[in-house]
Design an enzyme around this catalytic site. Structure first.
Site, PDB file in Angstrom:
ATOM      1  N   HIS A 268       0.629  -1.118  -0.041  1.00 16.46           N
ATOM      2  CA  HIS A 268      -0.048  -0.129   0.053  1.00 16.46           C
ATOM      3  C   HIS A 268       0.824   1.301  -0.029  1.00 16.46           C
ATOM      4  CE1 HIS A 268      -4.484   1.106   1.290  1.00 16.46           C
ATOM      5  NE2 HIS A 268      -4.052   1.863   0.130  1.00 16.46           N
TER       6      HIS A 268
ATOM      7  N   ASP B 281      -9.945  -0.421   3.979  1.00 13.23           N
ATOM      8  CA  ASP B 281      -8.790  -0.883   4.627  1.00 13.23           C
ATOM      9  C   ASP B 281      -9.164  -1.411   5.930  1.00 13.23           C
ATOM     10  OD1 ASP B 281      -6.044  -1.431   5.552  1.00 13.23           O
ATOM     11  OD2 ASP B 281      -5.329   0.015   4.212  1.00 13.23           O
TER      12      ASP B 281
ATOM     13  N   HIS C 140      -6.677  -1.251   7.999  1.00 12.59           N
ATOM     14  CA  HIS C 140      -6.107  -0.394   8.828  1.00 12.59           C
ATOM     15  C   HIS C 140      -6.298   0.994   8.400  1.00 12.59           C
ATOM     16  CE1 HIS C 140      -3.892  -4.394   7.924  1.00 12.59           C
ATOM     17  NE2 HIS C 140      -3.800  -4.196   9.374  1.00 12.59           N
TER      18      HIS C 140
ATOM     19  N   ASP D 225      -3.497   3.175   7.921  1.00 16.94           N
ATOM     20  CA  ASP D 225      -2.030   3.636   7.277  1.00 16.94           C
ATOM     21  C   ASP D 225      -1.807   5.176   7.652  1.00 16.94           C
ATOM     22  OD1 ASP D 225      -2.032   0.968   6.449  1.00 16.94           O
ATOM     23  OD2 ASP D 225      -2.714   1.211   4.611  1.00 16.94           O
TER      24      ASP D 225
ATOM     25  N   HIS E 210       4.246   1.070   4.321  1.00 16.16           N
ATOM     26  CA  HIS E 210       2.893   0.909   3.878  1.00 16.16           C
ATOM     27  C   HIS E 210       1.936   1.382   4.894  1.00 16.16           C
ATOM     28  CE1 HIS E 210       2.009  -3.520   5.137  1.00 16.16           C
ATOM     29  NE2 HIS E 210       2.564  -2.910   6.016  1.00 16.16           N
TER      30      HIS E 210
ATOM     31  N   ASP F 112      -7.550  -1.639  -0.204  1.00 17.77           N
ATOM     32  CA  ASP F 112      -6.592  -2.549   0.376  1.00 17.77           C
ATOM     33  C   ASP F 112      -7.266  -3.847   0.601  1.00 17.77           C
ATOM     34  OD1 ASP F 112      -5.001  -4.292   2.176  1.00 17.77           O
ATOM     35  OD2 ASP F 112      -4.297  -2.337   3.009  1.00 17.77           O
TER      36      ASP F 112
ATOM     37  N   ASP G  50      -7.120  -6.261   2.118  1.00 16.24           N
ATOM     38  CA  ASP G  50      -7.173  -6.666   3.680  1.00 16.24           C
ATOM     39  C   ASP G  50      -8.508  -6.173   4.229  1.00 16.24           C
ATOM     40  OD1 ASP G  50      -6.234  -4.269   4.753  1.00 16.24           O
ATOM     41  OD2 ASP G  50      -4.456  -5.084   4.825  1.00 16.24           O
TER      42      ASP G  50
ATOM     43  N   GLU H 180      -2.139  -4.995  -1.933  1.00 17.13           N
ATOM     44  CA  GLU H 180      -1.831  -5.850  -0.820  1.00 17.13           C
ATOM     45  C   GLU H 180      -2.294  -7.517  -1.294  1.00 17.13           C
ATOM     46  OE1 GLU H 180       0.127  -5.323   1.720  1.00 17.13           O
ATOM     47  OE2 GLU H 180       0.093  -3.105   1.892  1.00 17.13           O
TER      48      GLU H 180
HETATM   49  N1  LIG Z   1      -1.315  -1.273   4.117  1.00 11.95           N
HETATM   50  C1  LIG Z   1      -1.151  -2.140   5.120  1.00 11.95           C
HETATM   51  N2  LIG Z   1      -1.603  -3.234   4.908  1.00 11.95           N
HETATM   52  N3  LIG Z   1      -0.721  -1.443   6.244  1.00 11.95           N
HETATM   53  C2  LIG Z   1      -0.758  -2.299   7.489  1.00 11.95           C
HETATM   54  C3  LIG Z   1      -0.219  -1.467   8.493  1.00 11.95           C
HETATM   55  C4  LIG Z   1      -0.152  -2.420   9.913  1.00 11.95           C
HETATM   56  C5  LIG Z   1       0.267  -1.378  11.060  1.00 11.95           C
HETATM   57  N4  LIG Z   1      -0.612  -0.408  11.516  1.00 11.95           N
HETATM   58  C6  LIG Z   1       1.693  -0.755  10.828  1.00 11.95           C
HETATM   59  O1  LIG Z   1       1.632   0.440  10.902  1.00 11.95           O
HETATM   60  O2  LIG Z   1       2.454  -1.379  10.561  1.00 11.95           O
HETATM   61 MN   LIG Z   2      -3.387  -0.338   3.561  1.00 10.44          MN
HETATM   62 MN   LIG Z   3      -4.439  -2.992   5.500  1.00 15.66          MN
END
Ligand SMILES: NC(=[NH2+])NCCC[C@H](N)C(=O)O
Ligand SMILES: [Mn+2]
Ligand SMILES: [Mn+2]
Length: 301
Positions: free
Chosen positions: A101, A124, A126, A128, A141, A228, A230, A273
């Site tokens: 990402h 997402d 998350h 990010d 990411h 994303d 995920d 991702e």
């Molecule tokens: N784009 C993604 N899948 N990001 C996951 C981030 C996970 C976690 N918040 C980190 O900063 O490491």
């Molecule tokens: Mn992401």
């Molecule tokens: Mn994510």
């Protein structure tokens, strides 16, 4: 999509922004699953860009604990930003296929060059929204959206020109279920619209998407979708590097794409991702193609 612009598919075989390898093989897996033909069948004009616009970042070993592999991530994003901006100038809709990402730093910076009040829909698990200071991992990411807000290290806030590319009022997060402490703070402080899985359970995906679409479309001159994979529940999308239980189900993910098609607001997009090394067969790559089809207008009846 806003109009039926020709789509420029930009493969981004890159995963140094993530903590585990494998997403670099995502574009190949999504293409193998039939992305281009599916889009064409739905009436899209599609141009597949070869990956040769990206530099070979292998020899670049610049890294630090708080910004892992920053040299490679920066070099990839500089090249991607130029390529996406060229596609936009040529009247095309850039669709970046990741890859991790972190690539959104480049694509969003490119979109924001022509659209000065760009809305961003970030679907997402998350946020990010980490900075090098708040990141628990140092993986870039997890910092992409913060960088686009002008927060964090100038090596990334400066991709495609210095400073913030986005107004926090024009951002909506959908599907969030794992936010780090610093991310929660930032969301509150900046008043970013965050539609969590709790909201989706409570109000339903249709209502959440209506509200999210309003946030990114009202008062903006373009919308970037950063999807994303995920965000989708790992039961449906196991092939991803940072899976989190309790995600969007199959129909919720499709409904989101169908509603975006109907709203006709999106002017550029990322699909990121997908990690074939972690996939159960080709399940996740196939899902990515199906969701892209719904996004460009495939419908049940
Ligand atoms: N784009 C993604 N899948 N990001 C996951 C981030 C996970 C976690 N918040 C980190 O900063 O490491
Ligand atoms: Mn992401
Ligand atoms: Mn994510």
């Amino acid at each position: 999509m806003k109009e039926q612009l020709p789509i420029s598919v930009l493969p981004v075989p890159f995963d140094w922004g993530a903590g585990r390898r494998g997403a670099a093989a995502g574009p190949e897996a999504v293409l193998q699953a039939g992305l281009i033909r599916r889009l064409q069948k739905l009436g899209c004009r599609v141009q597949l860009r070869s990956g040769d616009y990206l530099p070979n970042t292998d020899p670049d070993r610049r890294t630090s604990a708080k910004l892992k592999h920053w040299g490679r991530v920066q070099a990839m994003n500089e090249a991607l930003a130029l390529e996406a901006a060229a596609a936009i100038r040529a009247g095309m809709f850039p669709l970046a296929i990741g890859g991790d990402h972190s690539l959104a730093i480049g694509t969003v910076a490119a979109a924001a060059k022509t659209r000065h009040r760009l809305g961003v829909l970030w679907i997402d698990a998350h946020g990010d929204l980490n900075t090098p200071q708040t990141s628990p991992s140092g993986n870039i990411h997890g910092m992409a959206l913060a960088a686009l807000l002008g927060l964090g290290d100038p090596r990334f806030t400066g991709i495609g020109g210095p400073g913030a590319k986005l107004n926090p009022r024009h951002i909506a997060l959908v599907g969030a279920r794992e936010l780090d402490a610093g991310e929660k703070e930032l969301i509150r402080e900046l008043g970013i619209a965050c539609f969590t899985m709790h909201d989706i359970d409570r109000y339903g995906m249709a209502r959440v998407m209506e509200n999210a679409i309003r946030v990114v479309a009202d008062g903006t001159d373009g919308v970037h979708l950063s999807f994303d994979i995920d965000s989708v529940d790992p039961g449906e999308a196991p092939g991803t590097g940072t899976p989190v239980r309790g995600g969007l189900n199959y129909r919720e993910a499709h409904l989101a794409m169908e509603m975006l098609h109907e709203a006709a607001i999106v002017t550029s997009a990322d699909l990121v991702e997908v990690n074939p090394l972690l996939d159960n067969g080709h399940r996740t790559a196939r899902l990515a193609v199906e969701l892209a089809a719904s996004f460009v207008g495939e419908r049940i009846l």
